[in-house]
Design a protein around this motif. Structure first.
Motif, PDB file in Angstrom:
ATOM      1  N   THR A   1       0.898  -1.229  -0.012  1.00  0.00           N
ATOM      2  CA  THR A   1       0.028   0.064  -0.137  1.00  0.00           C
ATOM      3  C   THR A   1       0.840   1.272  -0.238  1.00  0.00           C
ATOM      4  N   TYR A   2       0.511   2.021  -0.902  1.00  0.00           N
ATOM      5  CA  TYR A   2       1.161   3.317  -0.982  1.00  0.00           C
ATOM      6  C   TYR A   2       0.290   4.167  -1.805  1.00  0.00           C
ATOM      7  N   PHE A   3       0.851   5.541  -1.865  1.00  0.00           N
ATOM      8  CA  PHE A   3       0.116   6.788  -2.549  1.00  0.00           C
ATOM      9  C   PHE A   3       0.152   6.379  -4.020  1.00  0.00           C
TER      10      PHE A   3
ATOM     11  N   MET B   1      -6.593   5.499   7.427  1.00  0.00           N
ATOM     12  CA  MET B   1      -5.785   4.448   8.129  1.00  0.00           C
ATOM     13  C   MET B   1      -4.831   4.935   9.159  1.00  0.00           C
ATOM     14  N   LYS B   2      -4.287   6.154   8.910  1.00  0.00           N
ATOM     15  CA  LYS B   2      -3.319   6.571  10.136  1.00  0.00           C
ATOM     16  C   LYS B   2      -4.176   6.752  11.409  1.00  0.00           C
ATOM     17  N   GLN B   3      -5.246   7.575  11.239  1.00  0.00           N
ATOM     18  CA  GLN B   3      -6.016   7.697  12.416  1.00  0.00           C
ATOM     19  C   GLN B   3      -6.743   6.428  12.866  1.00  0.00           C
TER      20      GLN B   3
ATOM     21  N   LEU C   1       3.627   2.731  11.912  1.00  0.00           N
ATOM     22  CA  LEU C   1       4.660   3.858  12.289  1.00  0.00           C
ATOM     23  C   LEU C   1       3.880   5.028  11.535  1.00  0.00           C
ATOM     24  N   GLY C   2       2.663   4.980  11.258  1.00  0.00           N
ATOM     25  CA  GLY C   2       1.828   6.037  10.615  1.00  0.00           C
ATOM     26  C   GLY C   2       2.176   6.495   9.344  1.00  0.00           C
ATOM     27  N   SER C   3       3.073   5.616   8.700  1.00  0.00           N
ATOM     28  CA  SER C   3       3.648   5.966   7.270  1.00  0.00           C
ATOM     29  C   SER C   3       3.307   5.100   6.349  1.00  0.00           C
TER      30      SER C   3
HETATM   31  N1  LIG Z   1      11.774   4.537   6.609  1.00  0.00           N
HETATM   32  C1  LIG Z   1      10.363   4.750   6.222  1.00  0.00           C
HETATM   33  C2  LIG Z   1      10.147   5.947   5.793  1.00  0.00           C
HETATM   34  C3  LIG Z   1       8.394   6.107   5.337  1.00  0.00           C
HETATM   35  C4  LIG Z   1       7.950   7.373   5.089  1.00  0.00           C
HETATM   36  O1  LIG Z   1       8.670   8.535   5.448  1.00  0.00           O
HETATM   37  N2  LIG Z   1       6.942   7.450   4.347  1.00  0.00           N
HETATM   38  C5  LIG Z   1       6.312   8.830   3.768  1.00  0.00           C
HETATM   39  C6  LIG Z   1       5.915   8.864   2.394  1.00  0.00           C
HETATM   40  S1  LIG Z   1       7.343   8.701   1.268  1.00  0.00           S
HETATM   41  C7  LIG Z   1       5.068   9.001   4.879  1.00  0.00           C
HETATM   42  O2  LIG Z   1       4.242   8.157   4.987  1.00  0.00           O
HETATM   43  N3  LIG Z   1       4.806  10.333   5.046  1.00  0.00           N
HETATM   44  C8  LIG Z   1       3.558  10.695   5.961  1.00  0.00           C
HETATM   45  C9  LIG Z   1       3.578  10.731   7.504  1.00  0.00           C
HETATM   46  O3  LIG Z   1       4.541  10.199   7.666  1.00  0.00           O
HETATM   47  O4  LIG Z   1       2.548  11.352   7.956  1.00  0.00           O
HETATM   48  C10 LIG Z   1      10.656   3.636   4.716  1.00  0.00           C
HETATM   49  O5  LIG Z   1      11.740   3.813   4.054  1.00  0.00           O
HETATM   50  O6  LIG Z   1       9.652   3.267   4.401  1.00  0.00           O
END
Ligand SMILES: N[C@@H](CCC(=O)N[C@@H](CS)C(=O)NCC(=O)O)C(=O)O
Length: 211
Positions: free
Chosen positions: A7-9, A42-44, A50-52
């Motif tokens: 899952t990603y943007f 999803m984050k909420q 890790l919220g990311s």
């Molecule tokens: N160390 C993580 C970093 C993940 C990361 O920083 N993802 C960003 C998008 S590229 C994100 O979700 N940012 C939104 C947020 O943290 O709210 C990895 O390599 O997967």
């Protein structure tokens, strides 16, 4: 084979090298692309460890960190994307960590800067400092390889990350970090050309263009 959902943007970003590694390794996965409101929900809702993003669900278990996902893709597939030789593996891991530090983490603040002059200034500083050091380091490693890739003729996950990075500069998508920054690095440019011509990478590009 485990059930995988990535899952990603709906963007290249950090997920693209993982998508390409899985595709080149011929590992089936669901390429789930979410819009920002869905990510926020999803984050909420506590769905993201890790919220990311990206998140890779393996048989339903969400796991994070793109470098780990790249190695996992290589281990699952039989395409030799991760070297068995310890020193070659060190080179690949060293490049992955270097790119994550300089290209991803150090670039991120400038992605959110709305003032164009400030954005360009941040990118000039990045280029003058850690980015040039990282590119010089990679060019030096390539000078010691029989080529065209980091450890020789076989594409690795380190080469995929480099290929995606070079394509980002060549595309002109990043203001202030265009194809001209690659001028001093002929071996890196040659690697990126060999990467784009790799049958697995070309097949992925063709499938995306048709999607
Ligand atoms: N160390 C993580 C970093 C993940 C990361 O920083 N993802 C960003 C998008 S590229 C994100 O979700 N940012 C939104 C947020 O943290 O709210 C990895 O390599 O997967």
């Amino acid at each position: 084979m485990p059930q995988l959902r990535l899952t990603y943007f709906d963007a290249a970003g950090r997920a693209e090298p993982v998508r390409i590694a899985l595709s080149v390794a011929k590992v089936p996965f669901e390429d789930r692309r979410v819009k920002f409101p869905e990510f926020a929900a999803m984050k909420q809702g506590g769905e993201l460890p890790l919220g990311s993003l990206p998140v890779l669900e393996v048989d339903g278990r969400p796991l994070v960190q793109t470098a780990a996902m790249l190695r996992y893709a290589a281990h699952l597939g039989g395409a030799g994307l991760y070297p068995s030789d310890p020193r070659a593996a060190l080179v690949v891991d060293s490049v992955i960590d270097t790119l994550n530090d300089t290209v991803s983490h150090a670039l991120t603040p400038s992605l959110f800067e709305r003032d164009m002059e400030k954005k360009l200034e941040m990118r000039r500083a990045l280029l003058a400092g850690p980015l040039s050091a990282a590119l010089r380091y990679v060019e030096g490693l390539l000078a010691e390889s029989p080529g065209p890739f980091l450890t020789g003729p076989t594409l690795t996950i380190g080469d995929i990350l480099l290929g995606v990075t070079v394509q980002q500069y060549r595309s002109g998508a990043l203001d202030g970090l265009g194809p001209e920054i690659l001028e001093p690095y002929p071996r890196l440019r040659a690697l990126a050309d060999a990467y784009a011509a790799h049958p697995g990478v070309a097949a992925y590009a063709a499938a995306r263009a048709a999607a």
